[in-house]
Enzyme design. Structure first.
Site, PDB file in Angstrom:
ATOM      1  N   ASP A  45       0.835  -1.148  -0.035  1.00 53.13           N
ATOM      2  CA  ASP A  45      -0.096  -0.011  -0.071  1.00 53.13           C
ATOM      3  C   ASP A  45       0.844   1.311   0.217  1.00 53.13           C
ATOM      4  O   ASP A  45       0.539   2.328  -0.820  1.00 53.13           O
ATOM      5  CB  ASP A  45      -0.791  -0.045   1.446  1.00 53.13           C
ATOM      6  CG  ASP A  45      -2.040  -1.188   1.205  1.00 53.13           C
ATOM      7  OD1 ASP A  45      -2.071  -1.573   0.193  1.00 53.13           O
ATOM      8  OD2 ASP A  45      -2.867  -1.405   2.073  1.00 53.13           O
ATOM      9  N   SER A  90      -9.916  -5.081  -9.416  1.00 52.84           N
ATOM     10  CA  SER A  90      -9.338  -4.908  -8.087  1.00 52.84           C
ATOM     11  C   SER A  90     -10.055  -3.528  -7.597  1.00 52.84           C
ATOM     12  O   SER A  90     -10.688  -3.083  -8.220  1.00 52.84           O
ATOM     13  CB  SER A  90      -7.930  -4.859  -8.003  1.00 52.84           C
ATOM     14  OG  SER A  90      -7.502  -4.724  -6.779  1.00 52.84           O
ATOM     15  N   LYS A 126     -13.565  -5.627   4.688  1.00 52.85           N
ATOM     16  CA  LYS A 126     -12.598  -6.093   3.426  1.00 52.85           C
ATOM     17  C   LYS A 126     -11.933  -7.461   3.996  1.00 52.85           C
ATOM     18  O   LYS A 126     -10.920  -7.410   4.845  1.00 52.85           O
ATOM     19  CB  LYS A 126     -11.744  -5.194   2.920  1.00 52.85           C
ATOM     20  CG  LYS A 126     -10.721  -5.514   1.947  1.00 52.85           C
ATOM     21  CD  LYS A 126      -9.998  -4.753   1.221  1.00 52.85           C
ATOM     22  CE  LYS A 126      -8.998  -4.992   0.242  1.00 52.85           C
ATOM     23  NZ  LYS A 126      -8.200  -6.113   0.594  1.00 52.85           N
ATOM     24  N   ARG A 147      -9.107 -15.446  -9.590  1.00 52.06           N
ATOM     25  CA  ARG A 147      -9.162 -14.104 -10.247  1.00 52.06           C
ATOM     26  C   ARG A 147      -7.989 -14.154 -11.365  1.00 52.06           C
ATOM     27  O   ARG A 147      -8.229 -13.644 -12.428  1.00 52.06           O
ATOM     28  CB  ARG A 147      -9.027 -12.937  -9.364  1.00 52.06           C
ATOM     29  CG  ARG A 147      -8.898 -11.383 -10.068  1.00 52.06           C
ATOM     30  CD  ARG A 147      -8.901 -10.682  -9.122  1.00 52.06           C
ATOM     31  NE  ARG A 147      -7.944 -10.471  -8.159  1.00 52.06           N
ATOM     32  CZ  ARG A 147      -7.982  -9.599  -7.240  1.00 52.06           C
ATOM     33  NH1 ARG A 147      -8.761  -8.569  -7.245  1.00 52.06           N
ATOM     34  NH2 ARG A 147      -7.067  -9.525  -6.192  1.00 52.06           N
ATOM     35  N   LYS A 299     -18.948   1.304  -1.265  1.00 50.59           N
ATOM     36  CA  LYS A 299     -19.445   1.143  -2.482  1.00 50.59           C
ATOM     37  C   LYS A 299     -20.864   1.972  -2.597  1.00 50.59           C
ATOM     38  O   LYS A 299     -21.523   2.547  -1.672  1.00 50.59           O
ATOM     39  CB  LYS A 299     -20.007  -0.009  -2.700  1.00 50.59           C
ATOM     40  CG  LYS A 299     -18.797  -1.431  -2.771  1.00 50.59           C
ATOM     41  CD  LYS A 299     -19.450  -2.720  -2.761  1.00 50.59           C
ATOM     42  CE  LYS A 299     -18.092  -3.927  -2.545  1.00 50.59           C
ATOM     43  NZ  LYS A 299     -18.751  -5.136  -2.823  1.00 50.59           N
ATOM     44  N   CYS A 441      25.960  -5.660 -20.168  1.00 55.89           N
ATOM     45  CA  CYS A 441      25.898  -6.043 -18.822  1.00 55.89           C
ATOM     46  C   CYS A 441      25.054  -7.208 -18.707  1.00 55.89           C
ATOM     47  O   CYS A 441      23.964  -7.362 -19.161  1.00 55.89           O
ATOM     48  CB  CYS A 441      25.393  -4.597 -18.292  1.00 55.89           C
ATOM     49  SG  CYS A 441      24.888  -5.011 -16.301  1.00 55.89           S
TER      50      CYS A 441
END
Length: 693
Positions: A45, A90, A126, A147, A299, A441
């Site tokens: 987060d 999401s 949640k 999902r 919501k 590299c």
């Protein structure tokens, strides 16, 4: 007058946003696709929040593949794949009360609601579990899918059928086709029982209930899943034969009537203050619950308004998750390591003295870049404050200066690459120091190859990160095209330790399966800086094929003219990303790599419109549109979202290739240019009629 951002500061922000976007995408893959996160929810987060802060200040420098455009990870191998009829997306996150207020105001602005107009919303706990979609036909469970990456998941029907509170048949009348979405979780009591059992058997303990639930769902033997006593909470819907209800509250009631369990601690609110009160009340219940929750989801209650609000990237505009604050702890920073990524970025990583936080041992932390180290004055030997980590890597919040040992020195990133010795420098105000070695590299070459075979790219099953490293070290591969020539070196593969005929043939078969690839996957797999999955889809939709894009890049190499204007006019691209794309496609060494690869594979045109959207759009799919002026019935964001939903290309500038210009009140130079070029100009009402509103 609004102050313009300093160009140097904007360039630094662009570099940091690109790095953050790539890091977040990697964590999404680990969390959703592998059930093996390496950072906590709090750390994740924090990365998203830092990204959002930069994107708010520098919206024109943000990569199209922003964290809010990505969902999860491509599904893992081992289960049949399921394409979701409606993507499983999401949620955006709110971290404080200010974010909640902005969410509510954003909904009001999008819907053009008057200040006094009511706006009912719901607040639900949640659940920290695994997202699942349950498909019912004629009231009977016929499919359960994870999902995955939001578009495609795994078929786990047999395992989900063992979950006791998942209805196998619905209790009452229901639509012929009904897809119910929710969260599979493991209760605390069951988690404790499972770990006690593993401890007695001398097996490693599980880190947390969420990972245990996800791992249980992916057991090959459904009997193993049945033994884990998982549970399910329902909250949403996917494909459905009819609008499920008029409000989300009524939908939750219908779920109960059909026999589903719904998390019982929800509430309704009329404003941001009411949502925050619900967040506080649910948070106070957290310790008493027998399952993990990590925040509260808000919501918009009216479903017709949800439909109008639609989606932005991977997230609905009508919902947001308000997370709970993270735990903190202190430990000692023992060393700072430097890693080199596929774009040459030197990334400092903190090696921490191992400490147990929330039952998990942590020993690593990302330090982002040298400016971040300097800003926080982080030094080897310091005692640092970290946020709680879910598995391994925490975030360093601050240094305890009162406990700093004598003799510590400020840390400086090396000015030469620790892998190849080439100069490492910062250019154009870039916040990141990069190795200039390029393809010489080893670290960059290896990381580019890992990116090439990743699930967002060619997704070659059986060719993992470790295989790439050893194949590269032993000279079997050095560029992407070499992967498709491995069949010529079958004898050498058979001589390698751990590789028998079956495993070699399986790998070669998996490679052959990827000789036909969509254009967007091909483009993403090349690893062009700032061109992620979202950008690749935009470019694929705009140019249609590889030859057209390469021709456009060559024409745009002067950074002016019609081809350049067309490229930077793609909504969300901008000059910075266009520079990186053109530089790569016109570089002689890159051209050789692309030519060699194109000779080995077939690149198909890649569409990005769902079939149902194409039907709805009709002749509009693929057309280019520009919005200008002030719209009355729709907000600009809603108009743009509507156009993208039906497969149109929304661009920011008018050219001869523009099909339509929608001109609102006070339309200015864009309307005049459209008139000069003979582009079709629509009023807002004409646009609404044309787009089916």
């Amino acid at each position: 007058m609004t102050d313009e951002p300093d160009p140097m500061e904007a360039a630094e922000a662009a570099g940091e946003m690109a790095r953050l976007a790539a890091e977040i995408a990697d964590h999404d893959r680990r969390y959703h696709g592998e059930d093996a996160p390496v950072i906590s929810d709090a750390d994740y987060d924090a990365l998203v929040r830092r990204y959002s802060e930069l994107e708010t200040r520098f919206p024109d420098r943000a990569p199209v593949d922003t964290p809010d455009r990505q969902v999860g990870s491509r599904p893992a191998a081992g289960f049949e794949k399921v394409v979701h009829a409606r993507p499983m997306l999401s949620l955006r996150n709110a971290f404080d009360e200010e974010d909640v207020g902005e969410f509510v105001q954003g909904v009001r602005r999008f819907l053009n609601l008057a200040p006094e107009a009511p706006l009912a919303m719901t607040a639900e706990a949640k659940i920290d579990g695994l997202s699942i979609a349950l498909r019912y036909e004629d009231g009977r469970l016929v499919q359960a899918a994870t999902r995955g990456d939001g578009r495609e998941g795994e078929n786990v029907t047999r395992n989900i059928e063992t979950v006791e509170n998942v209805p196998k048949r619905l209790s009452g009348p229901a639509p012929d086709v009904l897809e119910v979405r929710g969260e599979i979780y493991m209760a605390h009591g069951e988690f404790g029982r499972l770990n006690d059992e593993r401890e007695r058997e001398g097996l490693p303990l599980y880190a947390n209930p969420r990972n245990s639930a996800a791992g249980s769902v992916r057991q090959i033997d459904p009997r193993a899943t049945a033994g884990r006593r998982l549970r399910f909470f329902a909250y949403g819907w996917g494909e459905i034969g009819e609008r499920p209800a008029d409000t989300h509250s009524a939908w939750l009631e219908r779920l109960g009537e059909w026999g589903f369990e719904v998390e019982p601690n929800g509430a309704r609110a009329e404003d941001a203050a009411g949502l925050i009160d619900a967040h506080r009340a649910i948070g106070e219940l957290r310790s008493a619950l027998d399952y993990d929750i990590d925040g509260v989801v808000y919501k918009v209650d009216r479903i017709d308004w949800q439909e109008r609000l639609g989606f932005a990237g991977r997230a609905p505009r009508w919902a947001i998750a308000h997370k709970f604050p993270a735990e903190r702890a202190e430990t000692v920073l023992d060393a700072i390591l430097v890693q080199v990524g596929r774009t040459g970025a030197l990334t400092p990583v903190a090696a921490l003295r191992p400490i147990t936080v929330g039952g998990v041992v942590v020993s690593r932390a990302t330090l982002h870049n040298e400016d971040e180290i300097e800003r926080k004055d982080i030094r080897v030997g310091d005692t640092v404050v970290i946020q709680r980590a879910g598995d391994v890597i925490p975030q360093i919040l601050e240094v305890r200066l009162d406990r700093r040992p004598e003799g510590t020195e400020p840390f400086r990133l090396p000015e030469t690459c620790p892998v190849c010795g080439s100069e490492a420098r910062r250019e154009g105000g870039d916040v990141v120091r990069r190795c200039t070695g390029g393809l010489v590299c080893r670290a960059q070459a290896v990381e580019r190859l890992k990116h090439f075979v990743s699930r967002g790219g060619f997704d070659i099953e059986g060719l993992g990160r470790k295989h790439i490293e050893t194949f590269f070290a032993d000279g079997l591969i050095s560029a992407p095209a070499d992967i498709f020539r491995l069949r010529e070196r079958r004898a050498e593969l058979l001589e390698r330790e751990g590789w028998g005929e079956q495993s070699v043939d399986n790998l070669l078969a998996a490679i052959e399966e990827r000789r036909v690839v969509t254009f967007d996957r091909f483009l993403f797999a090349l690893g062009i800086r700032h061109i992620g999955e979202g950008n690749a889809r935009l470019l694929a939709r705009h140019y249609g094929g590889l030859d057209a894009l390469r021709e456009a890049a060559a024409s745009a190499s002067a950074r002016e003219g019609e081809a350049w204007d067309d490229l930077i006019g793609i909504d969300g691209m901008g000059a910075g990303r266009a520079e990186d794309l053109v530089a790569f496609l016109t570089d002689p060494r890159s051209r050789e790599i692309v030519d060699a690869l194109a000779a080995e594979v077939t690149v198909e045109k890649s569409g990005d419109v769902h079939p149902s959207a194409e039907e709805e759009a009709g002749d509009l799919a693929g057309k280019t549109i520009v919005f200008t002026g002030t719209l009355a019935a729709l907000s600009r964001r809603e108009a743009k979202a509507r156009a993208e939903q039906i497969g149109m290309r929304v661009v920011g500038s008018v050219s001869a290739k523009t099909d339509f210009v929608v001109a609102g009140e006070a339309a200015g130079s864009k309307k005049r240019k459209a008139e000069e070029l003979g582009v079709t100009i629509l009023t807002e009402d004409e646009w609404l009629g044309l787009s089916g509103r």
